[in-house]
Design a protein around this motif. Structure first.
Motif, PDB file in Angstrom:
ATOM      1  N   ARG A  66       1.352  -0.891   0.213  1.00  0.00           N
ATOM      2  CA  ARG A  66       0.122  -0.151   0.134  1.00  0.00           C
ATOM      3  C   ARG A  66       1.368   1.342  -0.257  1.00  0.00           C
ATOM      4  N   GLU A  67       0.902   2.142  -0.319  1.00  0.00           N
ATOM      5  CA  GLU A  67       1.374   3.247  -1.086  1.00  0.00           C
ATOM      6  C   GLU A  67       2.761   2.895  -1.280  1.00  0.00           C
TER       7      GLU A  67
ATOM      8  N   SER B  44      -3.044  10.935   4.296  1.00  0.00           N
ATOM      9  CA  SER B  44      -3.926  11.892   4.699  1.00  0.00           C
ATOM     10  C   SER B  44      -2.893  12.304   5.984  1.00  0.00           C
ATOM     11  N   GLU B  45      -1.662  11.815   6.544  1.00  0.00           N
ATOM     12  CA  GLU B  45      -1.365  12.448   7.249  1.00  0.00           C
ATOM     13  C   GLU B  45      -0.087  13.362   7.255  1.00  0.00           C
ATOM     14  N   ARG B  46      -0.033  14.252   8.116  1.00  0.00           N
ATOM     15  CA  ARG B  46       1.741  15.083   8.561  1.00  0.00           C
ATOM     16  C   ARG B  46       1.821  15.246   9.756  1.00  0.00           C
ATOM     17  N   VAL B  47       3.132  15.288   9.987  1.00  0.00           N
ATOM     18  CA  VAL B  47       3.592  15.251  11.344  1.00  0.00           C
ATOM     19  C   VAL B  47       3.510  16.570  11.552  1.00  0.00           C
ATOM     20  N   THR B  48       3.606  17.176  12.822  1.00  0.00           N
ATOM     21  CA  THR B  48       3.275  18.641  12.969  1.00  0.00           C
ATOM     22  C   THR B  48       4.757  18.809  13.655  1.00  0.00           C
TER      23      THR B  48
ATOM     24  N   VAL C  27      -2.907   7.268  12.980  1.00  0.00           N
ATOM     25  CA  VAL C  27      -2.640   8.123  13.401  1.00  0.00           C
ATOM     26  C   VAL C  27      -3.970   9.283  13.576  1.00  0.00           C
ATOM     27  N   ILE C  28      -4.166   9.002  12.060  1.00  0.00           N
ATOM     28  CA  ILE C  28      -5.254   9.544  11.680  1.00  0.00           C
ATOM     29  C   ILE C  28      -6.465  10.312  12.074  1.00  0.00           C
TER      30      ILE C  28
ATOM     31  N   THR D 203       5.286  11.831   2.188  1.00  0.00           N
ATOM     32  CA  THR D 203       4.735  11.757   4.200  1.00  0.00           C
ATOM     33  C   THR D 203       5.846  10.629   4.456  1.00  0.00           C
ATOM     34  N   THR D 204       7.109  10.845   4.429  1.00  0.00           N
ATOM     35  CA  THR D 204       8.491  10.506   4.513  1.00  0.00           C
ATOM     36  C   THR D 204       9.582  11.214   5.667  1.00  0.00           C
TER      37      THR D 204
END
Length: 210
Positions: free
Chosen positions: A14-15, A182-186, A152-153, A199-200
């Protein structure tokens, strides 16, 4: 109850861009380190039924046929005990293997009845453990690579920020964190995680390895 309440959407590779980064950028220096006697650890957090972990394992096996001789392991964790049981068994229906290239299906799976069984040497590379990400993590050592994608989303913003911090603390210097599409590290004030692809993220500016 846990099984009924959790989301277990997954499939092999996946991805796929993450696995290309793993194959082309991340693994080659780690495998060199392992062949020099070093310790290499990867973590599939929120692993569901193991398809992500075995995708990582196949990527490793293709680059390093000698993987069984190296100090290299994949930890796969999930909150759902039924998913952990299925992952450890390593048995999947034919439909689940549609995303697996034919050459890899022939090499790393064998047909057993209506299902397909992951090869025993590949299963030996992965350890499955039940784990709630919000609880204390019992792992003593750190990880060179962490996959935590599309997990985490589902958490509240404060819980997300805390988990990004905890993942950062669990990485070795230069280690990589892969997250969901759909996730991004704050961007925390003291974070050393830097974008290293789609997304890495890579941990920089750390001077010690535990």
């Amino acid at each position: 109850m846990v099984s009924a309440l959790t989301t277990n959407v997954t499939h092999f590779f996946r991805e796929n861009h993450h696995f290309e980064t793993l194959r082309q950028v991340v693994l080659p220096p780690l495998l060199e380190e392992a062949r020099r006697g070093g310790r290499v650890r990867l973590w599939s957090a929120g692993s569901s039924n193991g398809q992500e972990a075995y995708s990582i394992a196949m990527t490793i096996a293709e680059l390093a046929p000698d993987f069984a001789t190296l100090n290299l392991r994949i930890l796969a964790t999930d909150i759902d005990p039924l998913m952990i049981e299925q992952g450890a068994k390593g048995s999947y229906p034919a439909a689940a293997l549609e995303a697996v290239p034919e050459n890899l299906r022939k090499k790393y799976f064998r047909k057993e009845g209506e299902d397909y069984q992951v090869a025993s040497n590949l299963r030996g590379l992965v350890q499955f453990r039940e784990l709630n990400l919000h609880d204390r993590w019992p792992m003593r050592g750190k990880f060179d690579v962490i996959f935590c994608r599309n997990v985490v989303i589902y958490f509240a913003p404060a819980a997300q920020a805390l988990l990004w911090e905890r993942f950062e603390e669990q990485l070795t210097p230069g280690g990589y964190l892969f997250v969901g599409h759909s996730e991004r590290v704050t961007d925390g004030k003291h974070s050393n995680l830097r974008t290293a692809g789609v997304t890495t993220y890579q941990l920089t500016n750390r001077t010690s390895r535990i």
